[in-house]
Design a protein around this motif. Structure first.
Motif, PDB file in Angstrom:
ATOM      1  N   GLY A 132       0.458   5.117   0.007  1.00  0.00           N
ATOM      2  CA  GLY A 132      -1.132   6.243  -0.095  1.00  0.00           C
ATOM      3  C   GLY A 132      -2.121   5.224  -0.126  1.00  0.00           C
ATOM      4  N   ASP A 133      -3.446   6.224  -1.430  1.00  0.00           N
ATOM      5  CA  ASP A 133      -4.634   5.187  -1.964  1.00  0.00           C
ATOM      6  C   ASP A 133      -3.841   4.239  -3.052  1.00  0.00           C
ATOM      7  OD1 ASP A 133      -6.890   4.944  -1.767  1.00  0.00           O
ATOM      8  OD2 ASP A 133      -7.655   6.761  -3.733  1.00  0.00           O
ATOM      9  N   SER A 154      -9.105   0.173  -0.404  1.00  0.00           N
ATOM     10  CA  SER A 154      -9.392   0.945  -1.766  1.00  0.00           C
ATOM     11  C   SER A 154      -7.951   1.263  -1.927  1.00  0.00           C
ATOM     12  CB  SER A 154     -10.334   2.292  -1.028  1.00  0.00           C
ATOM     13  OG  SER A 154     -11.443   2.163  -0.155  1.00  0.00           O
ATOM     14  N   SER A 155      -8.255   1.870  -3.697  1.00  0.00           N
ATOM     15  CA  SER A 155      -6.967   1.922  -4.218  1.00  0.00           C
ATOM     16  C   SER A 155      -7.810   2.675  -5.411  1.00  0.00           C
ATOM     17  CB  SER A 155      -6.552   0.655  -5.053  1.00  0.00           C
ATOM     18  OG  SER A 155      -5.076   0.308  -5.423  1.00  0.00           O
ATOM     19  N   GLN A 156      -6.729   3.939  -6.067  1.00  0.00           N
ATOM     20  CA  GLN A 156      -6.975   4.992  -6.799  1.00  0.00           C
ATOM     21  C   GLN A 156      -8.832   5.159  -6.405  1.00  0.00           C
ATOM     22  OE1 GLN A 156      -5.110   2.891 -10.593  1.00  0.00           O
ATOM     23  NE2 GLN A 156      -3.023   3.850 -10.142  1.00  0.00           N
ATOM     24  N   GLY A 157      -8.819   5.531  -5.435  1.00  0.00           N
ATOM     25  CA  GLY A 157     -10.267   5.821  -5.643  1.00  0.00           C
ATOM     26  C   GLY A 157     -11.012   4.940  -5.031  1.00  0.00           C
ATOM     27  N   THR A 192     -13.195   1.442  -3.820  1.00  0.00           N
ATOM     28  CA  THR A 192     -13.011   0.902  -3.322  1.00  0.00           C
ATOM     29  C   THR A 192     -14.074   0.098  -3.550  1.00  0.00           C
ATOM     30  OG1 THR A 192     -13.209   2.861  -1.529  1.00  0.00           O
ATOM     31  CG2 THR A 192     -14.416   0.542  -0.534  1.00  0.00           C
ATOM     32  N   GLN A 194       0.898  -0.861  -0.092  1.00  0.00           N
ATOM     33  CA  GLN A 194      -0.072   0.323  -0.025  1.00  0.00           C
ATOM     34  C   GLN A 194       0.325   1.149   0.370  1.00  0.00           C
ATOM     35  OE1 GLN A 194      -2.075   1.100   3.289  1.00  0.00           O
ATOM     36  NE2 GLN A 194      -4.228   1.583   2.530  1.00  0.00           N
ATOM     37  N   GLY A 239      -8.389  -0.150   7.959  1.00  0.00           N
ATOM     38  CA  GLY A 239      -9.259   0.663   7.947  1.00  0.00           C
ATOM     39  C   GLY A 239     -11.216  -0.065   8.493  1.00  0.00           C
TER      40      GLY A 239
END
Length: 181
Positions: free
Chosen positions: A105-106, A170-173, A175, A103, A164
């Motif tokens: 960031g997002d 979540s990844s690249q906006g 979920t 991971q 979380g």
């Protein structure tokens, strides 16, 4: 020039992973319309090992080359595609195995058993199958193919989820739920 595998996932930043993904030159399978069809006499086992005529393909460079020619059609059949031929290949579960996740960031970056790097997101979604007792998580790779997360990678993803809401990542906006419905 000999193949140089990418560094360990943990040592790479998201920007470095994105650069390595962009630098990978893959054949334009979607532009090829081979006239010839046949059987490759190949099989990809559920554990990610490749076989030809019953014997294991032990050279990672060959597996990596063949993997770059894979696609899965709408009926779920996997094919090895070249400009002149389309050869069926038996796949027991998924064409690839996700062997690591990081991971940043997002973003969730995965390493596959073929050393491919894939960043989960809108173009590479995660899909949950199975049930609560036997979950299976799959990552969309390319041309309809998927990677099944191995046990340790699934555990890493579960740890990320537990930091979380405990039920999704979540990844690249986007979920992705991790619980089978």
């Amino acid at each position: 020039m000999p193949y140089e595998p990418p560094p360990e996932l943990a040592s790479l930043s998201l920007a470095q992973i994105a650069d390595l993904v962009a630098a990978r030159k893959l054949p334009p399978l979607d532009k090829w319309s081979p006239a010839e069809s046949g059987d490759s006499e190949m099989r990809i086992a559920a554990d990610g090992r490749w076989y030809h005529q019953g014997g294991i393909i032990g050279r990672p460079a060959m597996v990596r080359a063949f993997a770059s020619l894979l696609l899965r059609d709408e009926q779920g059949q996997h094919w090895l595609v070249t400009p002149t031929q389309r050869l069926s290949i038996a796949v027991e579960d998924a064409a690839f195995v996700a062997i690591d996740v990081r991971q940043d960031g997002d973003a969730l970056a995965f390493r596959l058993n073929t050393d491919d790097l894939v960043i989960a997101g809108p173009d590479h979604p995660l899909r949950v199958a199975g049930d609560a007792d036997n979950p299976a998580v799959y990552l969309s790779v390319r041309h309809g193919t998927e990677a099944r997360l191995n046990r340790s990678t699934w555990a890493q993803l579960a740890e990320i989820a537990l930091s979380g809401d405990g039920a999704s990542v979540s990844s690249q906006g986007v979920t992705f739920p991790l619980v089978a419905e």
